[in-house]
Scaffold this motif. Structure first.
Motif, PDB file in Angstrom:
ATOM      1  N   VAL A 158       6.560  -0.441  -1.881  1.00 16.98           N
ATOM      2  CA  VAL A 158       5.820  -0.462  -3.185  1.00 16.98           C
ATOM      3  C   VAL A 158       5.786  -1.803  -3.955  1.00 16.98           C
ATOM      4  N   ALA A 159       6.851  -2.510  -3.910  1.00 15.14           N
ATOM      5  CA  ALA A 159       6.649  -3.923  -4.338  1.00 15.14           C
ATOM      6  C   ALA A 159       5.834  -4.915  -3.732  1.00 15.14           C
ATOM      7  N   ILE A 160       5.582  -4.819  -2.652  1.00 19.52           N
ATOM      8  CA  ILE A 160       4.549  -5.432  -1.658  1.00 19.52           C
ATOM      9  C   ILE A 160       3.156  -4.890  -2.257  1.00 19.52           C
ATOM     10  N   THR A 161       2.989  -3.757  -2.473  1.00 19.65           N
ATOM     11  CA  THR A 161       1.676  -3.039  -2.795  1.00 19.65           C
ATOM     12  C   THR A 161       1.408  -3.573  -4.226  1.00 19.65           C
ATOM     13  N   GLY A 162       2.376  -3.574  -5.045  1.00 21.68           N
ATOM     14  CA  GLY A 162       2.191  -3.818  -6.473  1.00 21.68           C
ATOM     15  C   GLY A 162       1.893  -5.349  -6.535  1.00 21.68           C
ATOM     16  N   ILE A 163       2.519  -6.314  -5.862  1.00 25.65           N
ATOM     17  CA  ILE A 163       2.325  -7.782  -6.143  1.00 25.65           C
ATOM     18  C   ILE A 163       1.026  -8.036  -5.515  1.00 25.65           C
ATOM     19  N   SER A 164       0.663  -7.526  -4.337  1.00 23.69           N
ATOM     20  CA  SER A 164      -0.585  -7.898  -3.616  1.00 23.69           C
ATOM     21  C   SER A 164      -1.891  -7.409  -4.568  1.00 23.69           C
ATOM     22  N   SER A 165      -1.876  -6.316  -5.534  1.00 25.14           N
ATOM     23  CA  SER A 165      -2.813  -5.924  -6.476  1.00 25.14           C
ATOM     24  C   SER A 165      -2.936  -7.131  -7.319  1.00 25.14           C
ATOM     25  N   PHE A 166      -2.081  -8.066  -7.631  1.00 26.07           N
ATOM     26  CA  PHE A 166      -2.241  -8.790  -8.730  1.00 26.07           C
ATOM     27  C   PHE A 166      -2.957 -10.215  -8.137  1.00 26.07           C
ATOM     28  N   VAL A 167      -3.137 -10.137  -6.970  1.00 25.32           N
ATOM     29  CA  VAL A 167      -3.720 -11.609  -6.341  1.00 25.32           C
ATOM     30  C   VAL A 167      -5.254 -11.606  -6.538  1.00 25.32           C
ATOM     31  N   MET A 168      -5.833 -10.328  -6.610  1.00 24.85           N
ATOM     32  CA  MET A 168      -7.259 -10.580  -6.820  1.00 24.85           C
ATOM     33  C   MET A 168      -7.643 -11.054  -8.125  1.00 24.85           C
ATOM     34  N   PRO A 169      -8.599 -11.945  -8.578  1.00 29.26           N
ATOM     35  CA  PRO A 169      -9.046 -12.350  -9.616  1.00 29.26           C
ATOM     36  C   PRO A 169      -9.500 -11.388 -10.711  1.00 29.26           C
ATOM     37  N   ALA A 170     -10.454 -10.620 -10.014  1.00 28.90           N
ATOM     38  CA  ALA A 170     -10.903  -9.552 -11.015  1.00 28.90           C
ATOM     39  C   ALA A 170     -10.030  -8.336 -11.336  1.00 28.90           C
ATOM     40  N   TYR A 171      -9.671  -8.237 -12.451  1.00 29.19           N
ATOM     41  CA  TYR A 171      -8.634  -7.383 -12.794  1.00 29.19           C
ATOM     42  C   TYR A 171      -9.199  -5.879 -12.860  1.00 29.19           C
ATOM     43  N   ASN A 172     -10.516  -5.559 -12.967  1.00 24.97           N
ATOM     44  CA  ASN A 172     -10.975  -4.286 -12.872  1.00 24.97           C
ATOM     45  C   ASN A 172     -11.293  -3.749 -11.560  1.00 24.97           C
ATOM     46  N   LEU A 173     -11.288  -4.829 -10.650  1.00 26.89           N
ATOM     47  CA  LEU A 173     -11.510  -4.393  -9.135  1.00 26.89           C
ATOM     48  C   LEU A 173     -10.035  -4.167  -8.761  1.00 26.89           C
ATOM     49  N   ALA A 174      -8.813  -4.780  -9.361  1.00 31.11           N
ATOM     50  CA  ALA A 174      -7.417  -4.811  -8.823  1.00 31.11           C
ATOM     51  C   ALA A 174      -6.934  -3.200  -9.245  1.00 31.11           C
ATOM     52  N   ILE A 175      -7.280  -2.977 -10.438  1.00 32.66           N
ATOM     53  CA  ILE A 175      -6.914  -1.574 -10.958  1.00 32.66           C
ATOM     54  C   ILE A 175      -7.561  -0.401 -10.277  1.00 32.66           C
ATOM     55  N   SER A 176      -8.819  -0.659  -9.817  1.00 36.24           N
ATOM     56  CA  SER A 176      -9.490   0.321  -8.889  1.00 36.24           C
ATOM     57  C   SER A 176      -8.930   0.595  -7.651  1.00 36.24           C
ATOM     58  N   PHE A 177      -8.340  -0.421  -7.128  1.00 31.27           N
ATOM     59  CA  PHE A 177      -7.577  -0.063  -5.925  1.00 31.27           C
ATOM     60  C   PHE A 177      -6.107   0.438  -6.079  1.00 31.27           C
ATOM     61  N   ARG A 178      -5.337  -0.085  -7.405  1.00 28.10           N
ATOM     62  CA  ARG A 178      -4.411   0.592  -7.493  1.00 28.10           C
ATOM     63  C   ARG A 178      -4.461   2.443  -7.797  1.00 28.10           C
ATOM     64  N   LEU A 179      -5.301   2.376  -8.408  1.00 25.61           N
ATOM     65  CA  LEU A 179      -5.613   3.980  -8.811  1.00 25.61           C
ATOM     66  C   LEU A 179      -6.041   4.575  -7.308  1.00 25.61           C
ATOM     67  N   LEU A 180      -6.836   4.180  -6.534  1.00 25.72           N
ATOM     68  CA  LEU A 180      -7.159   4.712  -5.240  1.00 25.72           C
ATOM     69  C   LEU A 180      -6.062   5.025  -4.388  1.00 25.72           C
ATOM     70  N   ARG A 181      -4.788   4.060  -4.377  1.00 22.70           N
ATOM     71  CA  ARG A 181      -3.764   4.301  -3.135  1.00 22.70           C
ATOM     72  C   ARG A 181      -3.231   5.553  -3.516  1.00 22.70           C
ATOM     73  N   PHE A 182      -3.120   6.389  -4.939  1.00 19.65           N
ATOM     74  CA  PHE A 182      -2.541   7.566  -4.852  1.00 19.65           C
ATOM     75  C   PHE A 182      -3.155   8.597  -4.270  1.00 19.65           C
ATOM     76  N   PRO A 183      -4.448   9.039  -4.363  1.00 15.31           N
ATOM     77  CA  PRO A 183      -4.983  10.074  -3.563  1.00 15.31           C
ATOM     78  C   PRO A 183      -4.851   9.729  -2.114  1.00 15.31           C
ATOM     79  N   LEU A 184      -4.950   8.303  -1.662  1.00 17.18           N
ATOM     80  CA  LEU A 184      -4.715   7.894  -0.360  1.00 17.18           C
ATOM     81  C   LEU A 184      -3.254   8.479   0.271  1.00 17.18           C
ATOM     82  N   VAL A 185      -2.337   8.074  -0.641  1.00 18.42           N
ATOM     83  CA  VAL A 185      -0.875   8.449  -0.237  1.00 18.42           C
ATOM     84  C   VAL A 185      -0.887   9.997   0.029  1.00 18.42           C
TER      85      VAL A 185
END
Length: 512
Positions: free
Chosen positions: A396-423
């Motif tokens: 979970v730490a790797i997943t969360g930290i990886s999402s902050f690497v992307m420059p575009a905040y709106n794209l990063a939060i889209s991926f963070r939301l999509l990982r819930f239905p994928l799980v």
């Protein structure tokens, strides 16, 4: 409010103004007489706090009261051709215009201009005296780069257009102005270079903007939701930025920038999935550094959306895919855990998002400390209590930290939301759910458009000559053409064969 003409009677105009705008403490009604017009009565109206009062005193009131070479009052009133006499000979403001429309006068007042009404004249004079307080130009807070300019957009539209003008001195740079929101009357500037922009994209954008019929526009996010091609998609199809250099680069590539008053975030259209991975600093460092950073971002994007699902898949369904020592370690770590792996991951992911949001909302002096200490304490306590496994905390730490690497905040939060239905899909159907979820996301990305441009271009559809600035950032001397994303009418950006070479040497080995 009806768009009726201005009355010749000064007292009628004053009564109507007070009925329309009220008599608030910040609205100033300054009565005066103009000596050069045989002491004709006049009324100067402005809103205190939105104007530069020193400019009003020096360039409007002082010339009107003291100047003695104004045209005769009767001649000015009766001869429509001499209406500009007051402007040409009497007032020294840098920008002034006459209007006979009531709405124009009122709109100018609430925007920070000053309006002068003269008794017996059916025209009002609008003076550009805006001078309200604004935040100074500082470094962008959300797009920090190691190398590059340190200035960022602010909440003043005119300052933002100036920041772009300083970088682009092309004669064809245009700022088309409009107002949206019938209560806020928010100023919008559409910036582009006339010779580079695709007129079809520009026409489509202007059409979408003109169709917006809403009472308020308080931030550029309002505009973004009204002009997207697929408003129900979790992925952004409009790019936003705080950096003037990034906006200027977009304009120079033939794209269009939308500047909204009262917000430091400007919008860029059209955009692509890959442009959301690109930071301004990629172009300021040497090309192999920019390329390696982009590859790291793409790897982080993959980890941010798949790591948790892969953990659930391997720990619950396909343990045989793991090396035996690692499988035994994971099994030992999960011994005594009361929750299935999918619920364990969902709880940890949710707590991570709660901590992230808390770190943003908590006051800055304690926010960072609380979020870091909270994550360490809660994670360690959860492992010691036997509620979650150590491997789940790491994933979970790797997943969360990886999402902050992307420059575009709106794209990063889209991926963070999509990982819930994928799980959830992975926990329900195993490998089939994981593959089905990832394929569904890929197909959705393939279906998206941004003002008609394929969202995954130039990778899908693949154009080999366009991939010099996607995952790999080619050297500047190799990028001779503008990207086809914006369909610019001028495709050539620079001359070819500009690769630098060492100086030639003579036969003794010395530089000539």
């Amino acid at each position: 409010m009806e768009d009726s003409p201005i009355d010749k009677d000064l007292s009628c105009n004053e009564i109507r103004l007070k009925k329309t705008l009220g008599e608030g403490a910040d609205i100033v009604y300054r009565s005066l007489v103009i000596p050069s017009f045989s002491n004709v009565k006049a009324l100067l109206v402005f809103i205190d706090g939105l104007v530069n009062t020193n400019e009003i005193d020096d360039t409007i009131l002082a010339p009107l009261i003291s100047f003695s070479q104004l045209p005769d009052q009767k001649e000015l009133i009766n001869n429509e051709g001499l209406l500009n006499g007051l402007i040409d000979a009497g007032v020294f403001a840098s920008s002034v215009k006459a209007t006979n429309k009531w709405n124009d006068a009122c709109d100018s007042l609430v925007s920070g201009d000053s309006v002068l009404f003269v008794d017996g004249m059916e025209n009002a004079f609008i003076f550009a005296t805006r001078g309200f307080e604004s935040r100074s130009v500082t470094e962008p807070a959300t797009e920090v780069e190691v190398r590059g300019p340190r200035d960022g957009f602010i909440e003043s539209l005119r300052t933002n257009t100036t920041l772009i003008r300083r970088r682009i001195r092309d004669y064809g740079l245009r700022f088309d102005m409009m107002r949206i929101g019938y209560r806020t009357k928010t100023d919008i500037a559409v910036a582009y270079i006339d010779s580079l922009v695709d007129k079809r994209v520009l026409g489509e954008l202007m059409s979408r903007l003109q169709k917006i019929n809403v009472d308020s526009i308080l931030e550029s996010g309002y505009i973004e939701e009204f002009i997207e091609d697929s408003p129900l998609s979790p992925f952004p199809q409009v790019e936003h930025t705080e950096r003037p250099d990034k906006a200027s680069a977009a304009i120079l590539s033939g794209r269009i920038v939308i500047i909204v008053d009262n917000t430091p975030f400007v919008l860029i259209v059209p955009t692509s999935f890959w442009s959301l991975f690109q930071g301004s600093g990629d172009y300021y460092e040497r090309f192999y550094i920019g390329t390696s950073i982009r590859l790291i971002r793409i790897l982080a994007m993959i980890l941010s959306i798949t790591s948790s699902s892969v953990y659930v898949l391997l720990s619950s369904f396909n343990q045989e895919m793991l090396p035996t020592p690692l499988a035994l370690k994971m099994a030992a770590g999960r011994e005594g855990i009361p929750f299935p792996a999918v619920l364990e991951v969902l709880i940890m992911e949710l707590m991570f998002e709660v901590l992230r949001e808390a770190g943003i909302r908590i006051p800055k002096p304690i926010g960072q400390a609380v979020s870091i200490v909270g994550a360490l304490v809660i994670g360690d306590a959860a492992v010691n209590a036997g509620l979650v496994s150590p491997t789940a905390v790491i994933v979970v730490a790797i997943t969360g930290i990886s999402s902050f690497v992307m420059p575009a905040y709106n794209l990063a939060i889209s991926f963070r939301l999509l990982r819930f239905p994928l799980v959830i899909f992975t926990g329900m159907f195993g490998m089939l759910g994981f593959l089905g979820g990832t394929i569904a996301i890929a197909l959705h990305l393939l279906s998206l458009r941004s003002f008609g441009a394929p969202f995954l271009a130039p990778v899908m559809p693949f154009r080999i000559d366009e991939n010099k600035d996607v995952a790999v950032r080619a050297p500047w001397w190799k990028m001779t053409r503008r990207p086809k994303l914006a369909h610019s009418s001028e495709t050539i950006r620079q001359s070819e064969n500009q690769m630098p070479k060492p100086p030639s040497k003579d036969e003794d080995g010395f530089d000539e």
